[in-house]
Design a protein around this motif. Structure first.
Motif, short mmCIF file in Angstrom:
data_model
loop_
_atom_site.label_atom_id
_atom_site.label_comp_id
_atom_site.label_asym_id
_atom_site.label_seq_id
_atom_site.Cartn_x
_atom_site.Cartn_y
_atom_site.Cartn_z
N LYS A 24 6.13 37.58 -16.19
CA LYS A 24 5.24 38.71 -15.88
C LYS A 24 6.02 39.87 -15.30
O LYS A 24 5.78 41.02 -15.66
CB LYS A 24 4.18 38.28 -14.87
N MET B 4 5.52 32.91 -14.57
CA MET B 4 5.40 33.89 -13.48
C MET B 4 6.47 34.96 -13.60
O MET B 4 6.19 36.15 -13.54
CB MET B 4 5.55 33.19 -12.13
N ILE C 239 7.59 41.63 -18.05
CA ILE C 239 6.70 42.52 -18.81
C ILE C 239 6.57 43.87 -18.08
O ILE C 239 6.61 44.93 -18.70
CB ILE C 239 5.32 41.86 -18.99
N VAL C 240 6.46 43.80 -16.75
CA VAL C 240 6.35 45.04 -15.98
C VAL C 240 7.65 45.84 -16.06
O VAL C 240 7.64 47.05 -16.27
CB VAL C 240 5.99 44.74 -14.51
N LEU D 14 0.17 40.53 -19.83
CA LEU D 14 0.09 40.11 -18.43
C LEU D 14 -0.93 38.99 -18.27
O LEU D 14 -0.86 38.20 -17.33
CB LEU D 14 -0.31 41.29 -17.54
N LYS D 15 -1.89 38.94 -19.17
CA LYS D 15 -2.88 37.86 -19.11
C LYS D 15 -2.46 36.67 -19.95
O LYS D 15 -3.27 35.79 -20.27
CB LYS D 15 -4.24 38.38 -19.60
N VAL E 129 -5.79 33.18 -13.04
CA VAL E 129 -6.03 34.56 -13.46
C VAL E 129 -6.01 34.69 -14.98
O VAL E 129 -6.59 35.62 -15.54
CB VAL E 129 -5.02 35.57 -12.85
N PHE F 232 0.22 45.61 -23.39
CA PHE F 232 0.84 45.35 -22.09
C PHE F 232 -0.09 44.52 -21.20
O PHE F 232 0.31 43.50 -20.64
CB PHE F 232 1.19 46.69 -21.43
N PHE F 233 -1.34 44.94 -21.09
CA PHE F 233 -2.27 44.21 -20.22
C PHE F 233 -2.57 42.82 -20.77
O PHE F 233 -2.69 41.86 -20.02
CB PHE F 233 -3.57 45.00 -20.04
N PRO G 246 -12.74 46.35 -12.81
CA PRO G 246 -13.07 46.89 -11.49
C PRO G 246 -13.96 48.13 -11.61
O PRO G 246 -13.99 48.77 -12.67
CB PRO G 246 -11.72 47.27 -10.89
N ILE H 267 -6.63 47.10 -11.98
CA ILE H 267 -6.59 46.25 -13.17
C ILE H 267 -5.30 45.43 -13.19
O ILE H 267 -5.32 44.23 -13.47
CB ILE H 267 -6.71 47.11 -14.45
N VAL H 268 -4.19 46.08 -12.86
CA VAL H 268 -2.91 45.38 -12.94
C VAL H 268 -2.87 44.20 -11.97
O VAL H 268 -2.47 43.10 -12.33
CB VAL H 268 -1.73 46.34 -12.66
N VAL H 269 -3.30 44.43 -10.73
CA VAL H 269 -3.15 43.36 -9.74
C VAL H 269 -4.12 42.21 -9.96
O VAL H 269 -4.01 41.19 -9.29
CB VAL H 269 -3.27 43.85 -8.29
N SER H 270 -5.07 42.36 -10.90
CA SER H 270 -5.89 41.19 -11.20
C SER H 270 -5.15 40.25 -12.14
O SER H 270 -5.60 39.14 -12.41
CB SER H 270 -7.24 41.61 -11.79
N SER H 271 -3.99 40.69 -12.66
CA SER H 271 -3.21 39.81 -13.53
C SER H 271 -1.86 39.43 -12.94
O SER H 271 -1.22 38.50 -13.39
CB SER H 271 -2.93 40.49 -14.87
N ILE H 272 -1.40 40.18 -11.96
CA ILE H 272 -0.07 39.94 -11.44
C ILE H 272 -0.09 40.20 -9.94
O ILE H 272 -0.80 41.08 -9.48
CB ILE H 272 0.95 40.85 -12.17
N LEU I 68 4.47 43.07 -9.01
CA LEU I 68 4.35 44.40 -9.60
C LEU I 68 5.35 45.35 -8.95
O LEU I 68 6.06 46.11 -9.63
CB LEU I 68 2.92 44.93 -9.42
N ILE J 88 -6.36 38.15 -5.63
CA ILE J 88 -5.59 39.32 -5.18
C ILE J 88 -5.35 39.20 -3.67
O ILE J 88 -4.27 39.45 -3.18
CB ILE J 88 -6.33 40.63 -5.51
N ASN K 274 -10.34 36.95 -7.70
CA ASN K 274 -9.25 37.35 -8.58
C ASN K 274 -7.88 36.98 -8.05
O ASN K 274 -6.86 37.37 -8.63
CB ASN K 274 -9.28 38.86 -8.82
#
Lengths: 436, 307
Positions: free
Chosen positions: A4, A1, A7-8, B100-101, B72, B96-97, B79, A214-219, A224, B52, B50
């Protein structure tokens, strides 16, 4: 966690540090600051070069002979009526002295052709005052008056020592503390606004861009937000560190080159304790100032505190900026909310200007504890040397309020980033905090 | 086995219910259509899946367990409103993405190169995103979504912004992903692509699940017993003969003397009776069952639930 967030942070940091504008402004700013310090002196030396010609109509027949020409003003005795003197355009001014001046000191009038300057007016009044005083003293018929006056005359230069500190012999220069305090405060002011706004605009951009979805679906949104704040904060720290190094190099290497050798030898003699201010040839205040500035340990200490307050203040204010950025769709809408941040920062700056005149007043002490103004007010006070516990308490309060503020901001952020369209009110923001 | 199970999920914002007691199950390995008018609550549901936002009440199960933050890594989400960091280079951004995954930098780079090669966009790697066209950026976003090989993929209007050729290519990629074992939730307003791709659908209207099931079952259950009879002969004779058995609607076939008659069988009428009678009166050219389109079902279901 946590990786992440890392990474940001990395992304936010590298994106900014690798920008050309960052590199240029980081290297250029110290030069600009130096120029700002030198510029006033240059302007003063240039502006005094043209001296003013002032015609004197002396009805007393006494004052005129005592007016001495200086750098900025030339006195010319004229024997014409005021009306015809006023008609002459080659004169910068006409000084009319009343016949009864010795008994009635208010009988002096200056007709100025164009705006007169404060320093000329003060020059004239002080010369006339001295002449009248000297004349009146003579009236007492004191023997050897001139000799006595010469012996009595003194030019005062004061040194201040701190008696409440352990190394009580440390000389402190109030003027230097004043200058350093103001510079620190201005730097904080600039950094808090600049980098705080950077957090806000970057969030607004992400939101407008829809990259956020897109970002908040991973973190998690809160991760963030924290990553962004820390990443941008590290950019600010990097900039300060580079400046510290640059300024240390300048003060260590350049000062001895710029400053005349005899002054430097006095500085080193002063540092070694072999001379005492009273016997110094050069201005004592200046010797002390140079001695302090060229003390690398002192400079590093000040920058250390600056860094701590900068980080604390930045974290505190940028979380508010983050909450605002998440709530609005564009910069224009942010205006009204921004005053929540800008207002206390400006108050802090204004307070600091009064605080440097009296660093230990109760207003100064209280304001340097309140997190909204603490960074600026405390940085203005620190160069004067204040109790360590006060600094620590102020820092602890600042960092604790930062944690509280981040908690609140994260709650607003989490809801705000998905709100498009209608501009929210403060009431909406408060309601968002309570969402599940 | 259901990869995703939503149980009685409700979510409301101030003065507005986004989801009201919604339940649905997504079987593993299918393409699942999530349909509904604008503002029905689809996006809220997708955000809950997701991780969120959290539901006010109800449960979400992923792969047999209650959905948690780690899941996740096994979900990919494209989206509807999507964007990329404009100033960042395409390759850097994709890495980067991917990180995060949960992918390592090395693994991400390797997989990305493969995808970029397959889409023939390897020369975009060092371009800034702002230099890309909208369609190009969409391709990159698609790759980012599927790169970590998630078990569950959620595509919200994936075809918007694509030209027909690229849309087709994307369709094939989606089918490939399904064949490779991924489950796909597909949200769109494009009903023909739903008919083409989906096995199951759920229709959400006004924050409720109003229709859920296999697409074939749903089509069969909606206006059953409707047929199209093509014939040559006297229309009025046939009409009067059938009038007790069916309700009908007549259309002439252009450039032909044939007539098409849409008939809805009345209760207790069998198709056999209709054919027998019609056969006596006119020349039958053909008779086929007419299944409602998803578009028809969508409109009908939404309208009836609005009443």
């Amino acid at each position: 966690m946590n990786s992440k967030i890392g990474i940001v942070i990395r992304r936010e940091y590298l994106e900014r540090v690798s920008k050309k504008s960052f590199i240029i402004s980081t290297l250029l700013m110290p030069i600009l600051m130096l120029a700002m310090m030198v510029a006033p002196a240059l302007i003063v030396s240039m502006s005094t070069s043209d001296s003013k010609t002032i015609a004197v109509i002396d009805n007393s027949g006494f004052i005129g002979q005592h007016l001495k020409n200086g750098d900025e003003v030339n006195f010319v005795s004229v024997d014409i009526p005021l009306d015809s003197a006023l008609a002459r355009t080659d004169l910068d001014g006409i000084l009319l002295i009343d016949g009864e001046i010795l008994t009635k000191p208010s009988g002096v009038t200056l007709y100025s052709n164009g705006a007169s300057s404060m320093s000329i007016e003060m020059n004239i009044t002080s010369q006339i005052e001295k002449a009248i005083e000297a004349h009146r003293l003579k009236g007492y018929n004191i023997e050897n008056l001139d000799k006595i006056l010469n012996e009595v005359e003194a030019t005062v230069s004061m040194q201040t020592f701190r008696s409440d500190q352990e190394e009580g012999s440390n000389a402190s220069s109030s003027v230097l503390s004043y200058v350093i305090g103001m510079i620190m405060t201005l730097m904080l002011y600039m950094f808090l606004l600049l980098y705080g706004q950077m957090v806000m605009t970057s969030i607004i951009e992400e939101k407008n861009n829809r990259v956020l979805e897109i970002v908040v679906s991973s973190i998690k949104p809160s991760q963030l937000m924290m990553g962004k704040i820390i990443g941008i904060g590290l950019v600010a720290v990097t900039q300060i560190l580079i400046w510290t190094v640059l300024i240390s190099v300048v003060s260590g290497a350049l000062l001895p080159v710029i400053i005349p050798a005899e002054v430097m030898s006095e500085v080193s003699a002063y540092n070694a304790g072999t001379i005492n201010m009273a016997t110094a040839v050069n201005d004592a205040e200046m010797i002390q100032a140079i001695s302090i500035i060229s003390n690398v340990g002192y400079v590093l200490g000040i920058f250390g505190f600056l860094l701590l307050f900068l980080i604390g203040g930045f974290l505190f204010y940028s979380s508010i900026y983050a909450a605002i950025g998440s709530a609005v769709d564009n910069i224009q809408d942010a205006g009204q909310f921004q005053s929540i941040v800008v207002f206390p920062i400006i108050i802090g700056l204004v307070l600091s200007m009064t605080v440097v005149n009296d660093p230990n007043s109760s207003l100064a002490t209280i304001m340097s504890m309140i997190p909204f103004t603490a960074p600026m007010v405390m940085m203005a006070r620190i160069p004067f040397g204040i109790a360590t516990w006060e600094i620590i308490l102020s820092l602890v309060l600042l960092y604790v309020s930062f944690i509280a503020m981040v908690w609140v901001a994260a709650k607003i952020y989490r809801v705000g980033i998905f709100m498009y369209g209608k501009k929210p009110t403060i009431k909406d923001l408060i309601r968002w905090i309570n969402y599940k | 086995m259901d990869i995703l199970k939503i149980e009685n999920v409700s979510k409301s914002y101030t003065g507005h219910v986004a989801l009201n007691d919604v339940s649905l199950s997504v079987p593993e390995g299918c393409i699942y259509g999530l349909l509904g008018p604008n503002g029905a609550g689809k996006t809220t549901l997708i955000r809950i899946i997701n991780h969120i936002t959290a539901p006010d009440s109800g449960n979400v199960y992923f792969d047999g367990h209650i959905l948690n933050a780690q899941d996740v890594y096994n979900i990919g989400y494209l989206p509807e409103e999507r964007g990329l960091y404009k100033k960042m280079k395409v390759g850097e951004q994709a890495v980067f993405f991917a990180r995060l995954k949960g992918l390592s930098k090395k693994e991400a780079t390797q997989r990305l190169k493969e995808w970029f090669e397959r889409f023939d966009i390897l020369n975009w790697w060092d371009k800034k995103v702002e230099e890309l066209s909208k369609g190009m950026a969409q391709k990159v976003q698609f790759i980012i979504t599927v790169l970590h090989r998630p078990k569950l993929l959620i595509f919200d209007e994936p075809f918007s912004g694509f030209d027909p050729i690229n849309a087709n290519m994307l369709k094939e990629e989606i089918l490939k992903l399904r064949d490779a074992g991924s489950t796909i939730i597909f949200s769109t307003h494009n009903m023909s692509s739903v008919e083409e791709l989906c096995d199951h659908i759920t229709l959400i209207n006004k924050s409720r699940n109003i229709l859920s099931g296999k697409i074939d079952d749903i089509r069969n259950s909606y206006s059953p017993n409707r047929y199209m009879l093509t014939f040559n002969g006297d229309v009025t004779v046939l009409q009067s003969a059938l009038t007790d058995l069916v309700t009908y609607q007549i259309e002439s076939v252009p450039q032909s003397s044939d007539v098409q008659m849409f008939v809805d069988l009345k209760e207790n009428t069998s198709l056999r009776d209709v054919i027998t009678i019609a056969n006596e009166k006119v020349d039958i050219r053909g008779i086929v069952e007419v299944k409602p389109t998803i578009n028809d079902i969508f409109i009908q279901a939404v309208n009836s639930s609005n009443q």
